[in-house]
Design an enzyme around this catalytic site. Structure first.
Site, PDB file in Angstrom:
ATOM      1  N   SER A  33      38.610  39.677  52.883  1.00 35.60           N
ATOM      2  CA  SER A  33      39.727  39.091  52.507  1.00 35.60           C
ATOM      3  C   SER A  33      40.806  40.308  51.976  1.00 35.60           C
ATOM      4  O   SER A  33      42.016  40.102  51.539  1.00 35.60           O
ATOM      5  CB  SER A  33      39.184  38.468  50.930  1.00 35.60           C
ATOM      6  OG  SER A  33      38.334  39.392  50.402  1.00 35.60           O
ATOM      7  N   ASP A 323      42.441  40.104  40.822  1.00 40.86           N
ATOM      8  CA  ASP A 323      41.514  39.302  40.320  1.00 40.86           C
ATOM      9  C   ASP A 323      40.126  40.284  40.100  1.00 40.86           C
ATOM     10  O   ASP A 323      40.199  41.651  39.705  1.00 40.86           O
ATOM     11  CB  ASP A 323      41.145  38.279  41.203  1.00 40.86           C
ATOM     12  CG  ASP A 323      40.641  38.441  42.700  1.00 40.86           C
ATOM     13  OD1 ASP A 323      40.176  39.726  42.828  1.00 40.86           O
ATOM     14  OD2 ASP A 323      40.501  37.865  43.502  1.00 40.86           O
ATOM     15  N   HIS A 326      39.792  41.913  44.119  1.00 38.39           N
ATOM     16  CA  HIS A 326      40.735  42.206  45.169  1.00 38.39           C
ATOM     17  C   HIS A 326      41.871  42.897  44.470  1.00 38.39           C
ATOM     18  O   HIS A 326      42.196  42.904  43.273  1.00 38.39           O
ATOM     19  CB  HIS A 326      41.477  41.123  45.744  1.00 38.39           C
ATOM     20  CG  HIS A 326      40.255  40.138  46.512  1.00 38.39           C
ATOM     21  ND1 HIS A 326      39.818  38.918  45.808  1.00 38.39           N
ATOM     22  CD2 HIS A 326      39.791  40.238  47.552  1.00 38.39           C
ATOM     23  CE1 HIS A 326      39.044  38.392  46.687  1.00 38.39           C
ATOM     24  NE2 HIS A 326      38.757  39.247  47.782  1.00 38.39           N
TER      25      HIS A 326
END
Length: 359
Positions: A33, A323, A326
């Site tokens: 991600s 977040d 990340h």
């Protein structure tokens, strides 16, 4: 798209980025991600970022990137001179594949079972299989084996993977037994052995200029701090120590591959060192504004991702994390520029990206 900070670094080193002519013919991105740009959008998984507030600062809005703006992979592409973002494997066309593909997938790991409890994800083995298909398509389009092999040998291949093998595997004994089977040292060795075999598959598919990003200090992520606690310290150092074992072995693997494979060049990007320097500078910068903390910039769910909301912190340019897991665009920026041009020999070994592409 290249911002003023990047230009300042480039001017310091007297390197000119000519956006109309990329410095490499193509650019391939593998990972999780941290560099996913939308491959997970159509998957049945909790690891998705195709909703606000993700993309709140991205020029194209919501795309599936797990941050507020561009990722480090996007920014490296800009530094290489590409005038468009590298397309996802899920959307790439035959007209685009000669310039590169982004195979990265949120939740992906070196191990195929990593993050399985979240749903579907494209593990590294599948990403390499997808790349094999892209190479076959390239050969079919070119109908010239010599040209295609030469083309692929000049491309840049970036890997940013391994975090989920800890966050969504080894450190989750509720779902995985790896921490009962392996000591941290043994697990790091096991992961790097698997990674080595996967990198050799890329070599057999024509990869010759390969960048391996080390893992960031997972013990400093807001979600880990929230779950584990730090006893007043900035990070969970016991978890950072576990991750360091993987990074140390990955750096040794780069040396080994460079020694054993004479016609390829590998390099290691020390994200943990870059991150520690970044946090120190940010703490100084923020001291007159507010106390710096490892906190997310959005409301987060129990798995650390942003809740479906348009509310974010007002000072995103001063936030390391967007977040609970990340990095923000600002943090991606620092990692990208520090890997492209290493201001310290601790950042990249044996080359930074700007030197690697000229070999």
């Amino acid at each position: 798209m290249v911002n003023s900070y990047i230009f300042a670094v480039l001017m310091q080193f007297e390197i000119l980025v000519v956006l109309s002519k990329p410095q490499v013919p193509c650019y391939f991105i593998f990972g999780d991600s941290l560099v996913d740009s939308g491959n997970n959008n159509e998957l049945v998984t909790k690891a998705k970022a195709n909703y606000l507030p993700y993309g709140v600062d991205f020029p194209e809005g919501v795309t599936g990137r797990f941050t507020n703006g561009r990722t480090m992979a996007d920014m490296i592409g800009e530094l290489l001179g590409f005038d468009e973002f590298i397309p996802t494997y899920a959307s790439v066309t035959d007209q685009q594949i000669s310039k590169g593909v982004n195979y990265a997938s949120g939740g992906a790991g070196i191990l195929p079972e990593t993050s399985s409890y979240l749903g579907d994800r494209i593990a590294l083995e599948r990403q390499l299989s997808n790349h094999n298909g892209i190479v076959s398509r390239l050969f079919g389009l070119q109908e010239n084996t010599t040209f295609t092999n030469e083309h692929l040998s000049k491309c840049l291949y970036v890997f940013n993977i391994g975090s989920n093998d800890y966050l969504n595997n080894y450190l989750l004994p509720k779902f995985y037994n790896t921490s009962h089977i392996y000591t941290p040292h043994q697990y790091a060795s096991f992961l790097v052995r698997q990674y080595c075999q996967q990198l050799k598959k890329l070599y057999n598919l024509g990869g010759r200029k390969i960048v391996l990003f080390g893992l960031a200090p997972i013990g400093c992520t807001p979600i880990v701090i929230h779950i584990v606690g730090t006893n007043g310290k900035p990070c969970v150092e016991s978890i950072n120590d576990i991750v360091k074992k993987f990074n140390d072995k990955l750096r040794l693997l780069v040396d080994e591959l460079n020694r054993d494979i004479q016609d390829a060049n590998f390099t290691f990007i020390n994200v943990s060192h870059i991150s520690s320097v970044q946090k120190g500078k940010l703490a100084i910068r923020c001291s007159s504004i507010m106390p710096w903390r490892n906190v997310p910039c959005c409301e987060v769910t129990e798995n650390g991702q942003c809740a479906h909301t348009t509310t974010t912190c007002r000072m995103r340019m001063l936030s390391i994390y967007f977040d609970g897991v990340h990095p923000s665009e600002m943090a991606h920026n620092v990692i990208a520029t520090s890997s492209y041009i290493a201001l310290s020999e601790m950042n990249a070994s044996p080359y930074d990206i700007s030197h690697l592409i000229r070999l």
